[in-house]
Design an enzyme around this catalytic site. Structure first.
Site, mmCIF file in Angstrom:
data_model
loop_
_atom_site.group_PDB
_atom_site.id
_atom_site.type_symbol
_atom_site.label_atom_id
_atom_site.label_comp_id
_atom_site.label_asym_id
_atom_site.label_seq_id
_atom_site.Cartn_x
_atom_site.Cartn_y
_atom_site.Cartn_z
ATOM 1 N N LYS A 120 -6.663 0.049 -2.601
ATOM 2 C CA LYS A 120 -5.723 1.144 -2.849
ATOM 3 C C LYS A 120 -5.732 1.627 -4.295
ATOM 4 O O LYS A 120 -5.326 2.760 -4.577
ATOM 5 C CB LYS A 120 -4.310 0.725 -2.425
ATOM 6 C CG LYS A 120 -4.183 0.511 -0.919
ATOM 7 C CD LYS A 120 -2.755 0.250 -0.484
ATOM 8 C CE LYS A 120 -2.687 0.070 1.022
ATOM 9 N NZ LYS A 120 -1.303 -0.032 1.510
ATOM 10 N N GLY B 10 0.393 -6.076 -5.653
ATOM 11 C CA GLY B 10 -0.826 -5.349 -5.307
ATOM 12 C C GLY B 10 -0.561 -3.871 -5.122
ATOM 13 O O GLY B 10 0.486 -3.342 -5.512
#
Length: 488
Positions: free
Chosen positions: A282, A344
């Protein structure tokens, strides 16, 4: 064509498999090497037992099969079998012209010349396919894919050998996309099985109904999801059902990726229209985007990429997908503080969403510097996972954003030190399994729960709109309920 590989030990069980899958397949492959010894002698009878064309295959051990007979004995079985009305026979490349090939020609049986490499993609794969085609009616090559760059190589075959009748197979998880998009590789068929007779095979029902693989053409828009791992994803079910419901000529494919650069080269090569992004890419995709939305810029991660004129555009739908199930509790004052586990790409969107709604957030992560970076961007607190116990009873919401506990490692919990009191709302963004160990502990304490499937559905609806230009059809079962039932 979709070809069902038959792995039964008897002709009757093979026939039963054909009957069971008949609406999904066009042709089948009788793997004589998997039959019981006495059944091998009856192989010639099988074409008359089914109503579709049959490929005759007696695969040697060195080629991934079970036949360890001397070559003379193996040829005798094939010679007898050719008394039946087979449409094709699969002969390995190193088999010189002999009585089997002569009889096949006399009987009007087309010859598939095959080569298998269970270690790698050969450097001279284009010349090998051309050589195979010169020795048979159809060239077949099955190779082990060890990276996504290998996928890129296979999709270049059609450019080099457009006029050759061929079957191209990428074995293993990297090769799943080659089995779905087989027509884009120029393959005349793709192999399927209910019990994965060969590594990476997909059930015929999924190929036919979910992916509509046999309907993919040059006009079909290609979408997908990239990640590592990725085969657990329920997104293909949701998006493909949506595409079918609105009669949109598109397919959504899972891509196991190990290198983002290779994937973007692939996406350009096959002219993909867009794709979803999951762990761990991502943030990595940001370097390849020519345009990003305000949310992506502020969050620092991207879960949706779409093609716009001259470039790729990055979008983030995670933040809305996550916050949507919590809005009522936030608006009514039941959620004022939150503990976010992990730092994350998904965590970035979740922290940003919570802070946007005025929720006080503390980020816990094993690597403190990662948590600190997100905390400073969003004006919130951070701490190490080792101190999780300090926050027991101190927060209204606990969100688990890491991949710990993801299927198949379902017995793991990233925050063992935290003790639920029962007053918290617990939210795990993992959706497989539906009930993670983290959520089980929260449930045991009496907490209200939210599931990853809720987030997946809401963010997926926004992705669908970005991909197709249409709202997700309200009358369609997205597959989330099916997924939940299977995982519970």
């Amino acid at each position: 064509m979709i070809c069902l590989t038959l792995g039964g030990r008897t002709l009757e069980s093979c026939k039963a498999s054909v009957v069971k899958n008949r609406e999904y397949i066009d042709i089948c492959e009788l793997r004589v090497d998997l039959l019981d010894q006495k059944e091998q002698k009856r192989a010639k009878e099988f074409p008359s037992m089914v109503d579709i064309p049959v490929i005759l295959t007696l695969r040697r051990v060195q080629d991934g099969g079970k036949c360890d007979l001397p070559e003379r004995a193996r040829r005798d079985i094939l010679i007898r079998a050719l008394d039946g009305d087979f449409a094709y026979i699969d002969l390995e490349d190193d088999i010189k012209k002999n009585d089997v090939e002569i009889k096949a020609r006399e009987r009007g049986v087309k010859i598939i010349r095959s080569m298998h490499d269970f270690e790698k993609v050969p450097d001279d794969i284009f010349s090998k396919i051309f050589h195979l085609s010169s020795r048979g009616d159809v060239a077949k090559i099955a190779v082990k894919l060890r990276s996504f760059s290998d996928v890129l190589t296979l999709f270049r075959i059609q450019e080099e050998l457009a006029g050759v009748d061929k079957i191209v197979i990428g074995m293993g998880e990297f090769g799943i996309c080659t089995r779905i998009l087989y027509k884009r590789l120029g393959s005349i068929l793709t192999f399927a099985s209910d019990d994965e007779v060969a590594p990476g095979q997909i059930p015929p029902k999924a190929l036919k109904q979910l992916y509509r693989a046999d309907k993919v053409d040059e006009r079909t828009a290609i979408y997908g999801i990239i990640g590592n791992p990725v085969m657990h994803s329920a997104s293909p079910v949701m998006h493909n059902r949506g595409f079918q419901a609105i009669n949109f000529n598109a397919v959504y494919v899972p891509f196991l990726v190990d290198n983002v650069r290779s994937f973007f080269s692939f996406a350009e090569q096959i002219k993909m229209r867009g794709f979803s992004v999951t762990v761990p890419f991502k943030v990595d995709v940001l370097s390849y985007l020519g345009n990003i939305t305000r949310e992506v810029k502020q969050i620092g991660s991207c879960n949706t990429v779409v093609r716009v004129p001259g470039m790729w555009k990055g979008i983030n739908t995670d933040y809305y997908g996550f916050i949507h199930p919590l809005l009522k509790d936030i608006e009514e004052g039941r959620i004022k503080s939150a503990l976010v586990i992990g730092a994350g790409g998904a965590s970035k969107a979740i922290v940003w969403a919570l802070r946007n709604y005025g929720v006080k957030v503390t980020i816990l992560n094993r690597t403190l510097s990662h948590a600190e970076k997100i905390a400073k961007l969003n004006v919130c607190s951070y701490d190490t996972l080792d101190n999780a116990n300090k926050y027991s009873g101190q927060v209204d919401l606990v969100v688990q954003t890491t991949s710990v506990g993801l299927y198949p490692n379902i017995e793991e919990n990233p925050v063992e030190g935290f003790v639920f009191t029962g007053k918290e709302i617990a939210y795990d963004i993992i959706y497989k399994p539906h009930m993670t160990k983290f959520l089980k502990q929260a449930h045991k304490a009496g907490c209200c729960l939210h599931f990853g499937s809720e987030m997946l559905l809401e963010q997926g609806k926004l992705q669908f709109e970005a991909f197709s230009g249409y709202h997700y059809p309200y009358w369609v079962d997205s597959g989330m309920s099916d997924t939940q039932q299977e995982q519970a």
